[in-house]
Write a protein that holds these residues in place. Structure first.
Motif, short mmCIF file in Angstrom:
data_model
loop_
_atom_site.label_atom_id
_atom_site.label_comp_id
_atom_site.label_asym_id
_atom_site.label_seq_id
_atom_site.Cartn_x
_atom_site.Cartn_y
_atom_site.Cartn_z
N LYS A 1 0.81 -1.22 0.00
CA LYS A 1 0.00 0.00 0.00
C LYS A 1 0.85 1.27 0.00
O LYS A 1 0.51 2.26 -0.66
N ILE A 2 1.93 1.27 0.77
CA ILE A 2 2.74 2.48 0.90
C ILE A 2 3.45 2.80 -0.41
O ILE A 2 3.54 3.96 -0.82
N GLY A 3 3.93 1.77 -1.10
CA GLY A 3 4.54 1.98 -2.41
C GLY A 3 3.56 2.62 -3.38
O GLY A 3 3.91 3.54 -4.13
N ASN A 4 2.32 2.18 -3.34
CA ASN A 4 1.28 2.73 -4.21
C ASN A 4 1.01 4.19 -3.88
O ASN A 4 0.82 5.03 -4.76
N THR A 5 1.03 4.52 -2.59
CA THR A 5 0.81 5.90 -2.16
C THR A 5 1.90 6.82 -2.69
O THR A 5 1.63 7.91 -3.20
N ILE A 6 3.17 6.39 -2.57
CA ILE A 6 4.29 7.19 -3.05
C ILE A 6 4.17 7.42 -4.56
O ILE A 6 4.38 8.53 -5.06
N ALA A 7 3.85 6.36 -5.29
CA ALA A 7 3.74 6.46 -6.75
C ALA A 7 2.68 7.47 -7.17
O ALA A 7 2.78 8.08 -8.24
N LYS A 8 1.67 7.67 -6.32
CA LYS A 8 0.56 8.57 -6.66
C LYS A 8 0.69 9.96 -6.04
O LYS A 8 -0.24 10.76 -6.14
N SER A 9 1.81 10.26 -5.38
CA SER A 9 1.94 11.56 -4.71
C SER A 9 2.03 12.72 -5.69
O SER A 9 1.76 13.87 -5.34
N VAL A 10 2.40 12.43 -6.93
CA VAL A 10 2.42 13.44 -8.00
C VAL A 10 1.43 13.01 -9.07
O VAL A 10 1.32 11.82 -9.40
N ASN A 11 0.68 13.96 -9.62
CA ASN A 11 -0.26 13.69 -10.71
C ASN A 11 0.47 12.97 -11.84
O ASN A 11 1.47 13.46 -12.36
N GLU A 12 -0.03 11.80 -12.25
CA GLU A 12 0.67 10.98 -13.24
C GLU A 12 0.82 11.67 -14.59
O GLU A 12 1.70 11.31 -15.38
N ASN A 13 0.01 12.68 -14.86
CA ASN A 13 0.12 13.42 -16.12
C ASN A 13 1.38 14.28 -16.18
O ASN A 13 1.77 14.75 -17.25
N PHE A 14 2.00 14.50 -15.00
CA PHE A 14 3.18 15.36 -14.95
C PHE A 14 4.44 14.59 -14.55
O PHE A 14 5.45 15.18 -14.21
N ILE A 15 4.37 13.27 -14.61
CA ILE A 15 5.53 12.45 -14.28
C ILE A 15 6.27 12.09 -15.57
O ILE A 15 5.67 11.68 -16.55
N THR A 16 7.59 12.28 -15.54
CA THR A 16 8.46 11.83 -16.63
C THR A 16 9.65 11.13 -16.00
O THR A 16 9.88 11.23 -14.78
N LEU A 17 10.44 10.44 -16.80
CA LEU A 17 11.63 9.78 -16.27
C LEU A 17 12.62 10.81 -15.74
O LEU A 17 13.32 10.58 -14.75
N GLU A 18 12.68 11.98 -16.41
CA GLU A 18 13.59 13.04 -15.96
C GLU A 18 13.18 13.59 -14.59
O GLU A 18 14.03 13.90 -13.76
N VAL A 19 11.87 13.68 -14.37
CA VAL A 19 11.35 14.13 -13.08
C VAL A 19 11.75 13.15 -11.97
O VAL A 19 12.25 13.55 -10.91
N ILE A 20 11.56 11.86 -12.23
CA ILE A 20 11.88 10.83 -11.23
C ILE A 20 13.38 10.81 -10.97
O ILE A 20 13.82 10.74 -9.81
N PHE A 21 14.18 10.89 -12.02
CA PHE A 21 15.64 10.90 -11.88
C PHE A 21 16.10 12.08 -11.03
O PHE A 21 16.89 11.92 -10.10
N SER A 22 15.58 13.26 -11.31
CA SER A 22 15.98 14.48 -10.58
C SER A 22 15.58 14.40 -9.11
O SER A 22 16.35 14.79 -8.22
N GLY A 23 14.37 13.89 -8.85
CA GLY A 23 13.91 13.74 -7.48
C GLY A 23 14.79 12.80 -6.68
O GLY A 23 15.10 13.05 -5.52
N LEU A 24 15.20 11.71 -7.32
CA LEU A 24 16.07 10.73 -6.65
C LEU A 24 17.44 11.31 -6.33
O LEU A 24 17.98 11.12 -5.24
N VAL A 25 18.02 12.02 -7.28
CA VAL A 25 19.35 12.63 -7.07
C VAL A 25 19.29 13.62 -5.90
O VAL A 25 20.16 13.61 -5.02
#
Length: 355
Positions: A64-88
């Motif tokens: 459940k918690i993994g699903n919550t994290i995945a949905k914390s940002v509107n999926e229409n505005f998620i890109t691989l570059e966004v995820i990469f930058s957030g992780l760094v």
């Protein structure tokens, strides 16, 4: 595909860092009361971090918690570059707070980085009438920055008073010996809660990356035709190795230890006895199990800190070193905005190369 693989590697690195950054949470009291040596304690905690995988899969029944994290940002505005930058950005902040010995929240670092990168990508908090941040998901997470330690504090105070009342006529030496043995159980319970909570956060980020890839790059008919609620559950089945890798990475990180933070958590907030160690860990575990049931990612750091403060308050208010506690509170409050700002900067740099 290269960026997707890079994201998976970075996410597991973050998971590893999270393990040694947060290892203090489940072993600080057991080390400070000398039940186990630091090396024995990290092995103990690492083992039960991995056991949490089986608890989440077979007892809770879903991530459940993994699903919550995945949905914390509107999926229409998620890109691989966004995820990469957030992780760094999250890795940078986690390493800094580890170096400084500050028990900040790896969870909120990750969420702050994810949100900050998405906001930088869109150029604001909304676009075409849609908000970047999924507020119904994020607001409870932010509220639990304060609620989780308060729950831990209240529960630990009640349990401490209850145990003290039951054991008031017990032989102090024998009672101390028993509580040292019970600390093995309470530490294991908290480690299971820690693994179940924190490994899933990385799963959520990796899940967001794979779902974006399947829908927008691979154009997988199966994923495109699913609702957003179904996609994450399907992802954990298709990419079954991701949950296992996430739990292994956090366990390996825990084995590496985070000695500066162990010192802060185990000795600088308040002096902890075996009885109080058991109480703090059981209270923290209860809070973490509740949060996993609700699907709300909480900070294991905040939870155990609140529990340790609770056992200190039972003795007397002055037993808690409030100067240290206030500094920790500031670190908690600043984690999400600082991580978000870092992610915005990282995204701006990344965007120069991927435009």
């Amino acid at each position: 595909m290269t960026l997707l693989v890079t994201i998976v590697i970075l996410a597991l690195i973050f998971d590893y860092i999270n393990g040694f950054h947060d290892s203090a949470n489940s072993i600080a009291t057991i080390v400070s009361t000398k039940v186990l040596t630091p090396f024995q304690a990290v092995l103990w905690a690492a083992f039960f971090n991995f056991v949490a995988y089986f608890v989440s899969l077979y007892i809770v029944g879903e991530f459940k918690i993994g699903n919550t994290i995945a949905k914390s940002v509107n999926e229409n505005f998620i890109t691989l570059e966004v995820i990469f930058s957030g992780l760094v950005a999250a890795i940078i902040w986690n390493l800094f707070t580890w170096w400084a010995g500050i028990p900040s929240s790896s969870s909120h670092t990750l969420i702050g980085g994810f949100i900050g990168a998405a906001v930088a990508h869109v150029g604001g908090f909304s676009k075409a009438g849609e908000t970047v941040v999924n507020y119904p998901i994020v607001i409870p997470i932010i509220l639990f920055i304060f609620i989780a330690p308060i729950i831990g504090m209240i529960v630990s105070s009640i349990i401490t008073l209850f145990i003290m009342n039951i054991c008031r006529n017990a032989n102090p030496y024998k009672a101390d010996k028993w509580f040292k043995k019970l600390q093995l159980v309470s530490s294991a319970a908290f480690s299971i809660g820690h693994g179940g909570n924190d490994a899933q956060k990385v799963m959520g980020i990796i899940g967001a990356a794979f779902i974006f890839y399947e829908v927008n790059i691979a154009h997988s008919t199966e994923y495109v035709n699913m609702t957003s609620a179904e996609r994450f559950q399907h992802f954990t089945t298709d990419y079954w190795w991701v949950p296992i890798s996430s739990f292994i990475a956090i366990a390996l990180g825990t084995m590496s230890g985070g000695w500066k933070i162990i010192k802060t958590m185990g000795t600088r907030i308040t002096k902890v006895t075996p009885l109080e160690g058991v109480t703090a860990e059981i209270s923290g575990a209860i809070t973490l199990f509740m949060s996993e049931h609700w699907g709300i990612p909480v900070s294991t750091t905040h939870t155990i800190t609140g529990s340790i403060i609770g056992v200190g308050l039972v003795k007397r208010v002055s037993a808690v070193r409030w100067g240290i506690t206030i500094k920790l509170l500031w670190a908690w409050v600043l984690t999400i905005p600082v991580s978000a700002i870092l992610a915005m900067i990282v995204y701006s740099i990344v965007n120069l190369f991927f435009r």
